[in-house]
Design a protein around this motif. Structure first.
Motif, short mmCIF file in Angstrom:
data_model
loop_
_atom_site.label_atom_id
_atom_site.label_comp_id
_atom_site.label_asym_id
_atom_site.label_seq_id
_atom_site.Cartn_x
_atom_site.Cartn_y
_atom_site.Cartn_z
N ALA A 56 0.84 -1.20 0.00
CA ALA A 56 0.00 0.00 0.00
C ALA A 56 0.87 1.25 0.00
N LYS A 57 1.96 1.23 0.80
CA LYS A 57 2.82 2.41 0.84
C LYS A 57 3.55 2.60 -0.49
N GLU A 58 3.93 1.49 -1.12
CA GLU A 58 4.59 1.62 -2.42
C GLU A 58 3.65 2.26 -3.45
N ASN A 59 2.40 1.86 -3.42
CA ASN A 59 1.44 2.46 -4.36
C ASN A 59 1.23 3.94 -4.06
N LEU A 60 1.18 4.29 -2.77
CA LEU A 60 1.00 5.69 -2.43
C LEU A 60 2.23 6.52 -2.78
N SER A 61 3.40 5.90 -2.70
CA SER A 61 4.63 6.67 -2.99
C SER A 61 4.70 7.09 -4.45
N LEU A 62 3.92 6.44 -5.31
CA LEU A 62 3.90 6.84 -6.72
C LEU A 62 3.30 8.24 -6.92
N LEU A 63 2.63 8.76 -5.89
CA LEU A 63 2.03 10.09 -5.98
C LEU A 63 3.08 11.19 -6.03
N ARG A 64 4.37 10.83 -5.79
CA ARG A 64 5.41 11.86 -5.90
C ARG A 64 5.54 12.38 -7.33
N PHE A 65 5.02 11.59 -8.28
CA PHE A 65 5.03 12.07 -9.66
C PHE A 65 3.84 12.99 -9.95
N ARG A 66 2.98 13.22 -8.98
CA ARG A 66 1.89 14.19 -9.08
C ARG A 66 2.18 15.32 -8.11
N PRO A 67 2.88 16.36 -8.57
CA PRO A 67 3.33 17.43 -7.65
C PRO A 67 2.15 18.10 -6.93
N LEU A 68 0.95 18.09 -7.54
CA LEU A 68 -0.18 18.77 -6.91
C LEU A 68 -0.60 18.09 -5.62
N VAL A 69 -0.36 16.76 -5.50
CA VAL A 69 -0.80 16.01 -4.33
C VAL A 69 0.20 16.24 -3.21
N SER A 70 -0.30 16.84 -2.12
CA SER A 70 0.59 17.14 -0.98
C SER A 70 0.60 16.00 0.03
N SER A 71 -0.50 15.26 0.15
CA SER A 71 -0.53 14.13 1.09
C SER A 71 -1.64 13.20 0.69
N ALA A 72 -1.48 11.93 1.13
CA ALA A 72 -2.48 10.91 0.84
C ALA A 72 -2.43 9.85 1.92
N ALA A 73 -3.54 9.16 2.09
CA ALA A 73 -3.59 8.11 3.10
C ALA A 73 -4.64 7.10 2.71
N VAL A 74 -4.52 5.90 3.29
CA VAL A 74 -5.48 4.83 3.10
C VAL A 74 -5.93 4.36 4.48
N TYR A 75 -7.25 4.27 4.68
CA TYR A 75 -7.84 3.78 5.91
C TYR A 75 -8.45 2.42 5.63
N ASN A 76 -8.35 1.53 6.63
CA ASN A 76 -8.96 0.22 6.45
C ASN A 76 -10.46 0.30 6.73
N ALA A 77 -11.15 -0.82 6.67
CA ALA A 77 -12.61 -0.83 6.81
C ALA A 77 -13.05 -0.38 8.19
N ARG A 78 -12.16 -0.55 9.21
CA ARG A 78 -12.52 -0.12 10.57
C ARG A 78 -12.25 1.35 10.80
N GLY A 79 -11.73 2.06 9.80
CA GLY A 79 -11.45 3.49 9.92
C GLY A 79 -10.08 3.79 10.49
N ALA A 80 -9.23 2.78 10.63
CA ALA A 80 -7.88 3.01 11.16
C ALA A 80 -6.93 3.36 10.01
#
Length: 501
Positions: A56-80
């Motif tokens: 999951a972190k590897e997929n999120l790290s690909l957002l570095r090629f989108r300069p507009l995106v300042s932060s991103a996160a993924v929450y599981n089904a329990r909201g954590a």
């Protein structure tokens, strides 16, 4: 004024362009980030399913090629919080809990939440925060607009000065000549031609117009003088016509008064004669009856037959006189309008006829809701004659039937009395309402021939009309209306059909 118009037009145009661009920017950015969040959800869904944080972190790290995106996160089904990504210059903390699917502007950032759904099951939520550069674009546009407005106003100022020398000055000269012509009514003045261009053509047209106005003004003055003379002659003719009309109206009023007096005298004479004739007729009838009662054995059969014929004739004459008196009373009495339930009056007439001849089986149908503004006594007399005629002329019918109803058409009510009796030939319909006019012999049906004349006079006094339709052997129907003004005061509800009898 030209500069102000140019400035307003430019401001409106620039505002429209800037507004459209900013709206498009917001719409495209929201669509782009929402799509990005959806793609991240699809790629990270397996990692959430197998609880693989590294993938999951590897997929999120690909957002570095989108300069507009300042932060991103993924929450599981329990909201954590499951995996995160943050640009190096982004100090903001991640939300503790995910929100519903949405895209909103937070200060200078666009915040997007997108749920991750697989086979109808919610696996988690994607959170994206991107730079929202709308305000920076506004500042850039304002600077560009200021430069454009300044340049446009400068060009407009130069063009205005040039147009004033080339176009405005000759037009102002024409306007000055026009004001002098209007003020002094001197159509001999002419404007000076300064150039051979379009403005020079305008000067020539203006001078030609002045020439034509001068010619038409002289013609109009001559025509006005002629019209004034004709108006004076017409005025004299109108005054003479008014005098003749007044004289004619006086003669008409005098003649009308004479006719009214003659009619009143004639009606009074008819009433008096009819009234005075009843006394001797009663004496003749009474003495005839006395002879038959007092000398039944002394009188031969031939004498008895003669006495019966004498009594029958006197009774017929008495009925004729009574009908004449009714006809006179219809014309003489005052007309007192009030709301009358015509159906109730018809029921009373039918009831009296049934009491008079209880052995007759006649089907009678009277509609409900038939209201009229009329004189109740005159209306009763009219229905007495119409319903009485229907009762009389259905005497030979196998299944006699009488119907009293009303029809409405565009606010006008037409009442009718229909029967299936003897009927009449439509070729003689114009004779129905004449006094002493009969379409059937007295041997077939009794009567004096005055009843329908009385009905017609009653209807005419109410401002209405009456007519009839019929066919020999199939019955007849009599229609009548009352004045429209009276109908407007009546109940406007629909006339419902409900049979009685």
């Amino acid at each position: 004024m030209v500069l102000v118009t140019t400035l307003v037009a430019l401001i409106v145009a620039l505002a429209a362009v800037i507004g459209y661009d900013l709206s498009a920017y917001h719409r495209i950015l929201v669509s782009d980030m929402t799509t990005q969040a959806e793609l991240l959800g699809r790629t990270i869904a397996p990692a959430l399913a197998f609880d693989d944080v590294r993938v999951a972190k590897e997929n999120l790290s690909l957002l570095r090629f989108r300069p507009l995106v300042s932060s991103a996160a993924v929450y599981n089904a329990r909201g954590a919080l499951f995996a995160t990504y943050a640009r190096a210059d982004d100090p903001r903390a991640f939300p503790k809990l995910p929100g519903p699917d949405s895209a909103r502007v937070d200060a200078r950032d666009l915040v997007v939440f997108k749920r991750i759904v697989s086979d109808g099951e919610i696996l988690g939520t994607v959170y994206l925060r991107a730079d929202y550069e709308l305000f920076d674009r506004v500042y850039d546009y304002l600077g560009i607009a200021a430069v454009v407005l300044f340049a446009a106003m400068l060009v407009a100022l130069l063009m205005s000065s040039w147009m004033q020398n080339i176009v405005t000055r000759p037009i102002l000269a024409i306007a000055q000549v026009a004001r002098e012509v209007v003020g002094q009514r001197d159509y001999s003045r002419r404007a000076v031609k300064m150039s051979a261009d379009e403005v020079g053509t305008l000067v020539d047209s203006f001078n030609d117009m002045l020439t034509e106005i001068d010619r038409r003004t002289r013609e109009l003055e001559a025509s006005n003088a002629k019209l004034a003379q004709e108006a004076e002659e017409r005025g004299r003719a109108e005054r003479e016509i008014l005098r003749l009309n007044a004289e004619l109206e006086g003669r008409v009023r005098e003649r009308t008064a004479q006719l009214e007096t003659a009619n009143r005298e004639l009606e009074s004479f008819s009433y008096s004669v009819s009234h005075d004739l009843r006394a001797p007729l009663r004496a003749i009838d009474g003495f005839g009856q006395a002879l038959l009662d007092d000398f039944p054995e002394n009188l031969p059969d031939e004498a008895k037959r003669y006495l019966s014929r004498i009594r029958s004739s006197t009774q017929h004459m008495a009925q004729l006189i009574e009908d004449l008196l009714k006809l006179a009373r219809v014309s003489r009495g005052p007309l007192e309008r009030r709301t009358v339930d015509l159906g109730q009056v018809a029921q009373q007439v039918v009831g009296e006829l049934q009491q008079r001849e209880p052995g007759r089986a006649v089907e009678v149908s009277v509609w409900d809701g038939m209201l009229a503004e009329a004189d109740p006594h005159l209306l009763r007399a009219a229905l007495d004659n119409l319903i009485g005629n229907a009762w009389k002329f259905t005497a030979k019918s196998a299944k006699p039937r009488i119907e009293i109803g009303a029809l409405k058409d565009r606010g006008r009510t037409t009442f009718f009395v229909r029967d299936n009796g003897a009927g009449f030939d439509m070729a003689y319909a114009d004779k129905l309402f004449g006094a002493f006019q009969r379409l059937h012999s007295a041997n077939e049906y009794a009567g004096t021939g005055i009843g329908l004349a009385t009905v017609q006079r009653i209807v005419h006094r109410h401002g209405g009309r009456i007519w009839a339709e019929g066919e020999v052997g199939k019955g007849a129907v009599f229609f009548f209306t009352l004045a429209l003004a009276a109908e407007e005061a009546a109940d406007e509800g629909a006339v419902g059909k409900k049979a009685h009898g």
